[in-house]
Scaffold this motif. Structure first.
Motif, PDB file in Angstrom:
ATOM      1  N   PHE A   1       0.620  -1.249   0.032  1.00  0.00           N
ATOM      2  CA  PHE A   1       0.137   0.119   0.030  1.00  0.00           C
ATOM      3  C   PHE A   1       0.924   1.270  -0.197  1.00  0.00           C
ATOM      4  CE2 PHE A   1       0.882  -1.357   4.338  1.00  0.00           C
ATOM      5  CZ  PHE A   1       0.973  -0.111   5.157  1.00  0.00           C
ATOM      6  N   LEU A   2       2.023   1.207   0.279  1.00  0.00           N
ATOM      7  CA  LEU A   2       2.947   2.487   0.357  1.00  0.00           C
ATOM      8  C   LEU A   2       3.126   3.175  -1.180  1.00  0.00           C
ATOM      9  CD1 LEU A   2       5.780   1.390   2.574  1.00  0.00           C
ATOM     10  CD2 LEU A   2       3.878   2.684   3.084  1.00  0.00           C
ATOM     11  N   PRO A   3       2.973   2.635  -2.105  1.00  0.00           N
ATOM     12  CA  PRO A   3       2.993   3.116  -3.488  1.00  0.00           C
ATOM     13  C   PRO A   3       1.887   4.185  -3.453  1.00  0.00           C
ATOM     14  CG  PRO A   3       3.498   0.991  -3.719  1.00  0.00           C
ATOM     15  CD  PRO A   3       3.287   0.984  -2.361  1.00  0.00           C
ATOM     16  N   VAL A   4       0.651   3.893  -2.768  1.00  0.00           N
ATOM     17  CA  VAL A   4      -0.428   4.713  -2.813  1.00  0.00           C
ATOM     18  C   VAL A   4      -0.366   5.614  -1.715  1.00  0.00           C
ATOM     19  CG1 VAL A   4      -2.784   4.942  -3.100  1.00  0.00           C
ATOM     20  CG2 VAL A   4      -1.815   2.944  -4.019  1.00  0.00           C
ATOM     21  N   LEU A   5      -0.101   5.292  -0.560  1.00  0.00           N
ATOM     22  CA  LEU A   5      -0.122   6.054   0.742  1.00  0.00           C
ATOM     23  C   LEU A   5       0.797   7.011   0.915  1.00  0.00           C
ATOM     24  CD1 LEU A   5      -1.256   6.465   3.561  1.00  0.00           C
ATOM     25  CD2 LEU A   5       0.568   4.899   4.551  1.00  0.00           C
ATOM     26  N   ILE A   6       2.172   6.924   0.458  1.00  0.00           N
ATOM     27  CA  ILE A   6       3.053   8.105   0.294  1.00  0.00           C
ATOM     28  C   ILE A   6       2.631   9.247  -0.531  1.00  0.00           C
ATOM     29  CG2 ILE A   6       5.375   8.558  -0.115  1.00  0.00           C
ATOM     30  CD1 ILE A   6       6.279   5.736   0.686  1.00  0.00           C
ATOM     31  N   PRO A   7       2.194   9.053  -1.867  1.00  0.00           N
ATOM     32  CA  PRO A   7       1.713  10.156  -2.552  1.00  0.00           C
ATOM     33  C   PRO A   7       0.591  10.867  -2.166  1.00  0.00           C
ATOM     34  CG  PRO A   7       2.342   8.292  -4.160  1.00  0.00           C
ATOM     35  CD  PRO A   7       2.221   7.889  -2.639  1.00  0.00           C
ATOM     36  N   MET A   8      -0.286  10.097  -1.393  1.00  0.00           N
ATOM     37  CA  MET A   8      -1.598  10.453  -0.666  1.00  0.00           C
ATOM     38  C   MET A   8      -1.042  11.449   0.096  1.00  0.00           C
ATOM     39  SD  MET A   8      -4.290   8.898   1.738  1.00  0.00           S
ATOM     40  CE  MET A   8      -3.332   9.231   3.142  1.00  0.00           C
TER      41      MET A   8
END
Length: 570
Positions: free
Chosen positions: A491-498
């Motif tokens: 999920f980090l590829p989504v959470l970090i940009p979020m």
């Protein structure tokens, strides 16, 4: 930093975006979203011939690309280069590769796994009914801004570039014929595409030779007001037609034509290799220019990351996806197409001038940049590189901008109708497609003409677009993160940009609230507070939902792949 050659920016930018598509999107598709070609998509499960229609991925890419692009990836970079070409270039390229493509593909995947539901409805399932209600408020306001503002942008372009009138409206006839050829007569797609593109460019040449202007006054409306009325009538009719009749073929053929237009611009850059006269970092900013942080990240939205994309992806595109694996091409590469447009706008608005003094004269205030600067600068590059007359070059680019904006506008009206119907379902009031469309058009029309017969009211709440749009993007990524956490996926590829987009958008919203308060602009102040409170509330609900997943059993990977849902045909 020495003034670079525009060709260097073009090569590096294009290479970064294509690398993102061929490498990073593959990682997302296999490891994060785990796209499955056998999953029965909503377009097959609920095929109704109106909104749910299985569609060739190239045709659907054209719809998604042109619907999400609009004028925003031109306007944003054309304004943001006032801080210098380097910040705009970095945000567009890095944003496209790591945020926009991931966001668009993820929104499509999320909707596929939930029967083609919109992002507003998805918020109800994953963050609760309160979050859904507030999410719908944000979505409706964003769509209202887009529809009203793009009506004004298109009307201004049609008045300023009368040569674009014939190709703009003639494209609708071409699109209707393309739709019949593809769906009714099952003709070869490549042949239909070639004939359609030739017809569109013939219309551009015809339009340049025979510019069309409206009377100075008709029924109390000036030309801008007249065009706006015609645009709203068109958008209402288009939003009611089955997607295969006009929306799909129009967006597809426009997408191909517009990509050719980008090819012309980049080809001219390759031949002319104009120098970027704008500074890398502009230390001679006009007095009205705001701070680059956080305003850069909301001024350039479309072309780097845009919440409007998630609304389109889950509103119309997801209902037409033939196979789930097509989400990689349609979603991620659709974002790449918009990134290429934003990059082209940066080049046109920084290298389309002879000297830095000429550039500074144009960028004498923060709001000076926009579509006209793109058309002027890009037209100069095309004329220099390919020898196409300045008038025809300007017509090509103006038509490209108008067609982008027009496809976004009528898709926006269709999406507003969906939102109105969703709100009706919550209120337990049945709203059919005609009533939903009427509400959408009447509300948008009332706002557009609220400041006078010229339609200037359409830009009244546009200053809120950047922060609202980016806040919506962050909230969409929040919902995707909850889904990934439930499935125990990376999920980090989504959470970090979020987190990054969320911080920038909230920061920008607070700055704007302060500015509106000082200017005593109570309308924008109030709306911005409402949007900020609603967004923050949805954020809190999202964080609670994320934390709750730690106590839940993981969702099975094949939860939606029961035997009766698998495709039985090739």
């Amino acid at each position: 930093m020495d003034a670079p050659n525009s060709l260097v920016l073009a090569v590096i930018g294009v290479a970064m975006m294509l690398t993102g598509y061929f490498l990073y999107s593959k990682f997302l598709a296999k490891k994060v979203y785990k796209l499955n070609a056998e999953f029965k998509t909503p377009s097959h499960e609920f095929n109704d011939g109106v909104d749910y229609v299985p569609t060739n991925r190239y045709v659907l890419w054209g719809h998604h690309f042109t619907s999400v692009a609009g004028a925003a990836p031109i306007v944003g970079p054309a304004v943001a280069v006032i801080w210098g070409w380097l910040p705009a270039f970095l945000w567009v390229t890095i944003g496209t590769v790591f945020i926009a493509g991931m966001h668009d593909m993820g929104a499509l995947w999320a909707s596929q796994r939930n029967k083609g539901q919109s992002i507003g409805t998805l918020s109800g399932r994953y963050i609760g009914p309160r979050g859904r209600n507030l999410f719908l408020v944000v979505v409706f306001l964003l769509l209202l801004m887009v529809v009203c503002a793009f009506a004004v942008v298109i009307s201004n372009l049609l008045v300023a570039q009368p040569g674009a009138v014939i190709p703009t409206w003639g494209a609708l006839i071409v699109a209707l014929l393309v739709g019949q050829a593809i769906y009714r007569f099952r003709m070869n797609l490549l042949l239909v595409t070639a004939v359609g593109v030739v017809a569109l460019y013939a219309l551009i040449v015809l339009g340049d030779s025979f510019p069309v202007t409206l009377p100075d006054e008709f029924l109390g409306l000036n030309p801008n007001g007249q065009w706006i009325v015609l645009l709203f009538i068109y958008a209402a009719v288009a939003s009611l037609l089955p997607v295969w009749v006009l929306l799909q073929p129009r967006d597809y053929i426009n997408g191909v034509q517009l990509f050719i237009g980008l090819g012309i611009l980049y080809g001219a850059t390759l031949i002319a290799t104009p120098t970027v006269v704008a500074p890398a970092i502009n230390n001679n900013l006009p007095e009205d220019a705001p701070s680059i942080v956080p305003l850069l990240f909301v001024t350039i939205a479309c072309g780097a990351i845009s919440g409007f994309h998630g609304t389109v992806a889950t509103g119309t595109t997801s209902k037409q996806l033939d196979r789930e694996t097509d989400a990689k091409f349609v979603g991620y590469f659709g974002a790449v197409g918009e990134g290429l447009l934003a990059l082209g706008a940066i080049i046109a608005c920084t290298a389309g001038f002879q000297t830095v003094a000429q550039w500074e004269e144009v960028y004498s205030s923060f709001s000076a940049g926009g579509v006209p600067v793109f058309v002027e600068g890009g037209g100069a590059i095309v004329n220099s590189g390919l020898g196409i007359p300045v008038s025809l070059s300007a017509t090509i680019l103006a038509t490209m901008a108008v067609l982008f904006a027009a496809t976004t506008m009528d898709t926006g009206v269709r999406l507003m109708r969906f939102v109105v119907q969703e709100i009706g379902e919550i209120a337990k009031v049945r709203i059919n497609i005609y009533a939903g469309t009427a509400v959408a058009v009447l509300v948008a029309g009332a706002l557009t003409f609220s400041q006078g017969a010229d339609g200037s009211g359409g830009m009244l709440i546009w200053p809120l677009f950047g922060t609202t749009n980016q806040l919506l993007a962050a909230l969409t990524m929040g919902i995707i993160t909850v889904m990934l956490l439930r499935k125990r996926r990376p999920f980090l590829p989504v959470l970090i940009p979020m987190v990054f987009v969320l911080v920038m958008s909230l920061y920008a919203a607070l700055v704007q609230i302060g500015n509106f308060f000082q200017a005593e602009n109570w309308l924008l102040f109030t709306l911005n507070v409402i949007i900020l409170v609603a967004g923050t509330w949805v954020l809190v609900e999202s964080v609670v939902a994320m934390l709750a997943t730690r106590k839940q059993d993981p969702e099975p990977e094949d939860e939606a792949l029961t035997p009766d849902q698998k495709l039985t045909t090739g």
